[in-house]
Design a protein around this motif. Sequence first.
Motif, short mmCIF file in Angstrom:
data_model
loop_
_atom_site.label_atom_id
_atom_site.label_comp_id
_atom_site.label_asym_id
_atom_site.label_seq_id
_atom_site.Cartn_x
_atom_site.Cartn_y
_atom_site.Cartn_z
N ALA A 197 13.72 -0.34 4.07
CA ALA A 197 12.54 -0.50 4.91
C ALA A 197 12.48 0.60 5.97
O ALA A 197 11.44 1.25 6.16
N THR B 91 7.51 -5.96 3.19
CA THR B 91 6.82 -5.07 2.24
C THR B 91 7.76 -4.63 1.12
O THR B 91 7.39 -4.61 -0.05
N VAL C 243 8.50 1.03 6.57
CA VAL C 243 7.75 -0.22 6.44
C VAL C 243 8.66 -1.37 6.83
O VAL C 243 9.79 -1.16 7.27
N SER C 244 8.20 -2.59 6.65
CA SER C 244 9.02 -3.74 7.02
C SER C 244 9.75 -4.30 5.81
O SER C 244 9.43 -3.99 4.67
N ALA D 34 11.67 3.91 4.42
CA ALA D 34 10.29 4.03 3.94
C ALA D 34 9.29 3.86 5.08
O ALA D 34 8.09 4.06 4.90
N ALA E 197 2.23 2.43 0.44
CA ALA E 197 3.48 1.74 0.78
C ALA E 197 4.34 1.58 -0.48
O ALA E 197 5.54 1.83 -0.47
N GLN E 198 3.69 1.22 -1.52
CA GLN E 198 4.34 1.08 -2.82
C GLN E 198 5.18 2.32 -3.14
O GLN E 198 6.36 2.24 -3.45
N ALA F 295 6.02 4.82 -1.12
CA ALA F 295 7.03 5.12 -0.11
C ALA F 295 8.29 4.28 -0.35
O ALA F 295 9.41 4.77 -0.27
N VAL F 296 8.08 3.01 -0.69
CA VAL F 296 9.22 2.13 -0.93
C VAL F 296 10.00 2.57 -2.15
O VAL F 296 11.23 2.67 -2.14
N VAL G 196 0.27 -5.02 -1.90
CA VAL G 196 0.93 -3.88 -1.28
C VAL G 196 0.05 -2.65 -1.52
O VAL G 196 -0.41 -2.44 -2.64
N SER G 197 -0.18 -1.88 -0.50
CA SER G 197 -1.01 -0.68 -0.67
C SER G 197 -0.28 0.34 -1.52
O SER G 197 0.95 0.41 -1.49
#
Lengths: 343, 343
Positions: A19, A28, A24-25, A22, A43-44, A46-47, A39-40
């Motif tokens: 997290a 996510t 994010v939290s 990336a 973000a997808q 990035a993760v 999930v956008s």
Amino acid sequence: MTMNAAGGRRRPPTIHDVAREAGVSRGTVSRVLNGGHYVSPAAQEAVNAAIRRTGYVVNRHARSLITGRSDSIGFLLTEPQERFFEDPNFNVLLRGCTQALAAHDIPLLLMLAGTEDERRRITRYITAGHVDGVLLVSSHSGDPVAEQLRGAGVPLVACGKPIGLGSKVSYVAADDRDGARDMVRHLLSLGRRRVGMVTGPLDTPGGVERLAGYKEVLAEAGLDFDERLVVSGDYSRASGEAGAERLLAQAADVDAVFVASDLMAQGVLAALQRAGRRVPEDVAVGGFDDSPAALASRPELTTIRQPWDRISAEMVRVLLAQIGGEDPAAVILPTELVKREST
Amino acid sequence: MTMNAAGGRRRPPTIHDVAREAGVSRGTVSRVLNGGHYVSPAAQEAVNAAIRRTGYVVNRHARSLITGRSDSIGFLLTEPQERFFEDPNFNVLLRGCTQALAAHDIPLLLMLAGTEDERRRITRYITAGHVDGVLLVSSHSGDPVAEQLRGAGVPLVACGKPIGLGSKVSYVAADDRDGARDMVRHLLSLGRRRVGMVTGPLDTPGGVERLAGYKEVLAEAGLDFDERLVVSGDYSRASGEAGAERLLAQAADVDAVFVASDLMAQGVLAALQRAGRRVPEDVAVGGFDDSPAALASRPELTTIRQPWDRISAEMVRVLLAQIGGEDPAAVILPTELVKREST
DNA sequence: CATGCTTCTGTGAGCGTTCACAGTAGAGAA
DNA sequence: TTCTCTACTGTGAACGCTCACAGAAGCATG
């Protein structure tokens, strides 16, 4: 000052690390891990990149602790060990099931219950919830384990129709009766008229069905049922050998034998050879299973193929469905006649 | 208003429930669960009674989450599926290992790596820490999986000496050379002087050792080594059959054959029978393994018994020791000559 | 009486996830 | 503007256990 020297294991990255990496939290990351709904795309991506960079692998124990699922299933074999050592069908099934489960990233726990003691231990283990479901292989009769597990609410799929139909149990089986019919028709089409049979154990549905198919075809061909032509075995090679001896003694003019398993058919072959009968010239022999043993026999066995790959795949599919909340189901798969040298 | 209606699963008791029931704290229950050191007999008894009353079973996931151990081990078989289907030795080993592990309440995860793809998937699974250690069965050569896993710091015990000794890997094996010596001496003691051999794969230590034992005994008996008497196989039945044919072609006067596996010996038996040689009258045949196949052969095979029960028990013992922090170890177990009908 | 040791017990923290919930941002409708 | 709806995101609270630590009780020693 790193910890990842050869031999020592570095503390593995957690979902938290991913997290942070990336940006994010935890939530996510968890969502991406579990299907990626809501999930956008940004973000997808990035993760996923962060997962790749960190080498993150989910900690299954932490997940199981909260979900209550173990994400593992048990393969339970309640057979005496001699059967397990002798019959390669178990290996075929084992292979098929591990493969089908691998596609879902689910490990298979092997449970061999050869003795009563082991059966108890394993039943306790399973009912304790250590596996999400059980693939049960137990050709044998009076097996209370299916009832017990089903009673405890454990998702269960049996290979072959189980005895006690009382509490509905899922199962996947080949069409035993139809397979038997095909084989006996094949033997008759060869011009044989004294067709014997070595049956499987008659306290199992499979054993009964194969015998029923044999009788049906004889009747349909206008042949009388001669009980001296039928002997019973327990699927083992030794019982096939003994069965063939009895058969020869009771009905010396037998010119074909339908044997309810390939393993028994191997025994039949041995007994016939010892008695000086040529196969297939004097006596045609047909097996059942299309076990690896069928190809190893001399002559190679004509047999009824059980679609092992499909059987194991269906067992896994039905089990997962049941774990997912669906009702128990029965699946019957078609068989196929495989002609080889023994007929 | 209970939840434990048939089919639905009631929320299982936790360590907390047991603690309340026994009138002690979680810590005390935990201590009882893990060996019972530093617990008064009274508390000990109270906790055990509470466990019995509540039907408590430890939640392995919660435990694993904090201990970092999975308390499960993998049984990894890196063989093509045909070998797995054909050779009952794997079943014997599998059975022995599950049994030895059951005594420690450790489940066995079955991992069949028949293809390169599966090997990768499984290696990833293992190095992710999902199992505490691995029992490796891989008679085959150039298997990089042992190195990979060892390099990743995964406790590992191989069945049979692995190829790459580079990074010390634990293994348990039978005394191949000594077994081979016993068999060849036995054949010579029968008065045979043209003793052939069908070797195992010569890129494996086991294969090499059995050949070495054969050569040693010939030399010690003052017999010249005749390379026409030696052919090589890969432990499979088919390779034994092919090997025997070559042997007969190269050295028609062969009067005994030492075969490096029982499965190959079955093939040898078939080839000899086809060539019209009687066993043991014309040619004596000795196998290796004391696989279940040895008893199923006609004639029953004289063979060298590998102590499978001890092998699997030792594999488990050494693996658990290694997980406990001990250094890798090699264990060599004695073999035994088993005389049957084929010599 | 203080001190130390041994044996035993309870408590808080935390393992790494998922899940429910609260919240934010942006689009579209009223 | 205000409201609603949808799409997405972050946060705190578990899940059930073990572990470290603090402490209590009993007993011997100084």
